[in-house]
Design a protein around this motif. Structure first.
Motif, PDB file in Angstrom:
ATOM      1  N   LEU A  54       0.837  -1.199   0.000  1.00 33.14           N
ATOM      2  CA  LEU A  54       0.000   0.000   0.000  1.00 33.14           C
ATOM      3  C   LEU A  54       0.869   1.246   0.000  1.00 33.14           C
ATOM      4  O   LEU A  54       1.777   1.393   0.817  1.00 33.14           O
ATOM      5  N   MET A  55       0.587   2.151  -0.939  1.00 37.93           N
ATOM      6  CA  MET A  55       1.339   3.402  -1.048  1.00 37.93           C
ATOM      7  C   MET A  55       0.468   4.639  -0.827  1.00 37.93           C
ATOM      8  O   MET A  55       0.952   5.660  -0.364  1.00 37.93           O
ATOM      9  N   LYS A  56      -0.820   4.536  -1.158  1.00 40.09           N
ATOM     10  CA  LYS A  56      -1.660   5.737  -1.119  1.00 40.09           C
ATOM     11  C   LYS A  56      -3.121   5.344  -1.041  1.00 40.09           C
ATOM     12  O   LYS A  56      -3.529   4.310  -1.566  1.00 40.09           O
ATOM     13  N   ILE A  57      -3.916   6.169  -0.354  1.00 44.27           N
ATOM     14  CA  ILE A  57      -5.368   6.001  -0.288  1.00 44.27           C
ATOM     15  C   ILE A  57      -6.013   7.300  -0.747  1.00 44.27           C
ATOM     16  O   ILE A  57      -5.688   8.375  -0.236  1.00 44.27           O
ATOM     17  N   THR A  58      -6.912   7.217  -1.726  1.00 45.97           N
ATOM     18  CA  THR A  58      -7.587   8.417  -2.236  1.00 45.97           C
ATOM     19  C   THR A  58      -9.097   8.263  -2.077  1.00 45.97           C
ATOM     20  O   THR A  58      -9.621   7.164  -1.986  1.00 45.97           O
ATOM     21  N   GLY A  59      -9.787   9.361  -2.101  1.00 48.97           N
ATOM     22  CA  GLY A  59     -11.237   9.369  -1.900  1.00 48.97           C
ATOM     23  C   GLY A  59     -11.566  10.072  -0.587  1.00 48.97           C
ATOM     24  O   GLY A  59     -10.760  10.844  -0.063  1.00 48.97           O
ATOM     25  N   TYR A 112     -13.982  -0.427   1.422  1.00 49.75           N
ATOM     26  CA  TYR A 112     -15.372  -0.109   1.764  1.00 49.75           C
ATOM     27  C   TYR A 112     -15.374   0.469   3.171  1.00 49.75           C
ATOM     28  O   TYR A 112     -14.782  -0.113   4.086  1.00 49.75           O
ATOM     29  N   GLY A 113     -16.064   1.595   3.342  1.00 46.72           N
ATOM     30  CA  GLY A 113     -16.100   2.225   4.657  1.00 46.72           C
ATOM     31  C   GLY A 113     -17.500   2.637   5.066  1.00 46.72           C
ATOM     32  O   GLY A 113     -18.363   2.925   4.227  1.00 46.72           O
ATOM     33  N   TRP A 114     -17.731   2.635   6.382  1.00 43.51           N
ATOM     34  CA  TRP A 114     -18.958   3.188   6.963  1.00 43.51           C
ATOM     35  C   TRP A 114     -18.515   4.386   7.782  1.00 43.51           C
ATOM     36  O   TRP A 114     -17.900   4.249   8.827  1.00 43.51           O
ATOM     37  N   ASN A 115     -18.823   5.577   7.263  1.00 41.51           N
ATOM     38  CA  ASN A 115     -18.272   6.805   7.814  1.00 41.51           C
ATOM     39  C   ASN A 115     -19.403   7.679   8.360  1.00 41.51           C
ATOM     40  O   ASN A 115     -19.982   8.494   7.646  1.00 41.51           O
ATOM     41  N   ASN A 116     -19.761   7.420   9.648  1.00 40.50           N
ATOM     42  CA  ASN A 116     -20.772   8.244  10.313  1.00 40.50           C
ATOM     43  C   ASN A 116     -22.096   8.269   9.534  1.00 40.50           C
ATOM     44  O   ASN A 116     -22.659   9.327   9.261  1.00 40.50           O
ATOM     45  N   HIS A 163     -22.543   7.230   6.456  1.00 41.79           N
ATOM     46  CA  HIS A 163     -22.319   7.344   5.019  1.00 41.79           C
ATOM     47  C   HIS A 163     -21.565   6.098   4.547  1.00 41.79           C
ATOM     48  O   HIS A 163     -20.571   5.706   5.159  1.00 41.79           O
ATOM     49  N   GLN A 164     -22.044   5.510   3.455  1.00 41.09           N
ATOM     50  CA  GLN A 164     -21.361   4.365   2.877  1.00 41.09           C
ATOM     51  C   GLN A 164     -20.416   4.885   1.790  1.00 41.09           C
ATOM     52  O   GLN A 164     -20.873   5.499   0.813  1.00 41.09           O
ATOM     53  N   VAL A 165     -19.126   4.664   1.974  1.00 43.43           N
ATOM     54  CA  VAL A 165     -18.112   5.298   1.123  1.00 43.43           C
ATOM     55  C   VAL A 165     -17.154   4.251   0.548  1.00 43.43           C
ATOM     56  O   VAL A 165     -17.040   3.130   1.054  1.00 43.43           O
ATOM     57  N   LEU A 166     -16.449   4.652  -0.511  1.00 42.71           N
ATOM     58  CA  LEU A 166     -15.411   3.835  -1.130  1.00 42.71           C
ATOM     59  C   LEU A 166     -14.117   4.631  -1.230  1.00 42.71           C
ATOM     60  O   LEU A 166     -14.133   5.810  -1.596  1.00 42.71           O
TER      61      LEU A 166
END
Length: 439
Positions: A183-188, A415-419, A421-424
């Motif tokens: 892993l080098m980077k996370i975007t979004g 895949y994330g659950w952010n308060n 909000h379902q996010v990618l």
């Protein structure tokens, strides 16, 4: 190892706009590649072939333009024919001018009717000029194409095609090796939907076929047994459920995983992992994760009974948890998907209570230092080398509270659950592969 450079760049602009492949060769002859997304493309032809293709495309575009102009001139010609007949009628009208005053008024009316035809005639002349220019340019382009074909010389079309196919095959071989990386980077993130409570989980099956895009949705971290199924992400966004499942046991936390058609989750108030088959609608297996803390003994920083985190990557199914024997530090266990038996385990030195979230990519566990704003991937542990590394990879916590973060190897996304909000999130992986092409 050959000495031919393997440098190539392929740019892809897919639906979400995040998929890019690139590759270059280092001084030792190794192919160093970076990948953002799973889609693959074919390599570009050589310069001469590309020039031929561009010129052919230009000729095709010009031919289409000529066809459009031709239709316009045909249309205008109909107007001209109509005007000619009206002009002939005017001649006879002029002959009657001296004897019939009413005819003069009729003549004025006809002249007014003919007035709009004047621009039509001008347009007709312009179109005819453009058509002549296009024909001349096509003749010139044909000469250029002939010259390029002569310059290629000994290479006939079949030979050129074989060279291109060979290059494409070598590129595919290289891309097929880009299954794992660091892993080098996370975007979004990309916000897919806003729904549910502050805590929950949503996921797709990384083992499903490309045509199977079902989404599963599990709201809240406790006191719930209802799993909602959607046939696609678009149905999920629009709220069109295809089916619901009533699980036999409540779940604990938000760290569930759908893998090869089964749901794996932590049974409430226990360290038991349950495997539930969506096809049969029943529990296939349940097994206790020996010594694993549960019910907020060793949760992530946000609590929520998140003691046991189930996840999957390119190498299989995993459980992340902590034990008293490892002083509350994270333990990584690889599980048999059928029996839920532990195949192997690794003890880390990172406190489970100090971790915000974690996810596996290619057999390496990545841990964030917080579930709140300012979170970053701070620590990683490789099960391949049994070594750890401190990192500093920011992750944009757009909605300030992350209660679920899982990697999907098929989508190569988080895949994330952010308060609520379902996010990618998109991930960038770094690859070093050894080429075996000696040609």
């Amino acid at each position: 190892m050959n000495n031919v450079p393997c440098k190539f760049i392929v740019t892809i602009r897919p639906k979400e706009g995040w998929q890019v492949y690139s590759s270059a060769q280092d001084a030792d002859g190794r192919c160093i590649c970076t990948v953002v997304a799973p889609e693959q493309n074919l390599c570009s032809r050589d310069a001469k072939t590309r020039q031929l293709r561009q010129l052919l495309e230009k000729i095709q575009n010009m031919s289409q333009s000529i066809e459009v102009l031709n239709l316009r001139t045909q249309r205008d010609f109909q107007y001209v024919m109509k005007m000619e007949s009206q002009m002939k009628g005017l001649r006879s009208k002029f002959r009657q001018i001296e004897s019939n005053r009413r005819t003069v008024d009729e003549l004025k009316g006809k002249m007014n009717e003919l007035q709009p035809l004047i621009p039509v005639l001008e347009q007709y002349k312009t179109d005819a000029t453009l058509i002549s220019q296009f024909k001349e340019e096509i003749r010139n382009l044909s000469l250029v194409l002939t010259a390029i074909q002569e310059e290629i010389g000994a290479y006939d079309y079949e030979e050129l095609q074989q060279r291109v196919l060979g290059l494409e095959g070598r590129l595919r071989n290289c891309m097929n090796k880009l299954t794992c990386g660091k892993l080098m980077k996370i975007t979004g993130p990309i916000t897919v939907k806003t729904s549910g409570t502050r805590f929950g989980a949503w996921m797709t099956d990384p083992q499903a076929s490309p045509k199977n895009n079902k989404v599963w949705y599990m709201d809240s971290y406790t006191n719930n047994k209802i799993v909602r199924e959607y046939k696609s992400v678009s149905d999920f966004v629009s709220g069109v459920e295809s089916r619901t499942y009533n699980l036999p046991f409540h779940w604990a936390g938000t760290n569930h995983m759908v893998y090869n058609g089964s749901l794996y989750y932590n049974k409430y108030q226990s360290n038991i992992i349950v495997r539930y088959s969506f096809e049969s609608g029943r529990v296939m297996t349940q097994r206790a994760l020996e010594s694993a803390g549960f019910h907020n003994v060793y949760p992530y920083t946000w609590g929520g009974f998140s003691d046991i985190d189930l996840m999957a990557d390119e190498l299989g199914l995993w459980a992340i948890y902590a034990t008293n024997q490892n002083a509350g530090n994270i333990v990584i266990s690889q599980l048999d998907p059928q029996t839920i038996q532990v195949l192997n385990s690794w003890n880390t030195e990172y406190s489970k209570r100090n971790a915000g979230e974690s996810f596996m990519i290619c057999g390496t566990l990545y841990i964030t230092n917080s579930h709140l704003t300012g979170a970053k991937v701070y620590y990683s542990y490789s099960t391949k080398t049994s070594t750890y590394e401190y990192m500093d990879i920011p992750i944009h916590n757009q909605y300030f509270h992350m209660s679920m973060l899982d990697y999907n190897a098929r989508d190569r996304a988080l895949y994330g659950w952010n308060n609520g909000h379902q996010v990618l999130f998109n991930v960038t992986l770094f690859h070093i592969i050894q080429t075996d092409d000696e040609s």
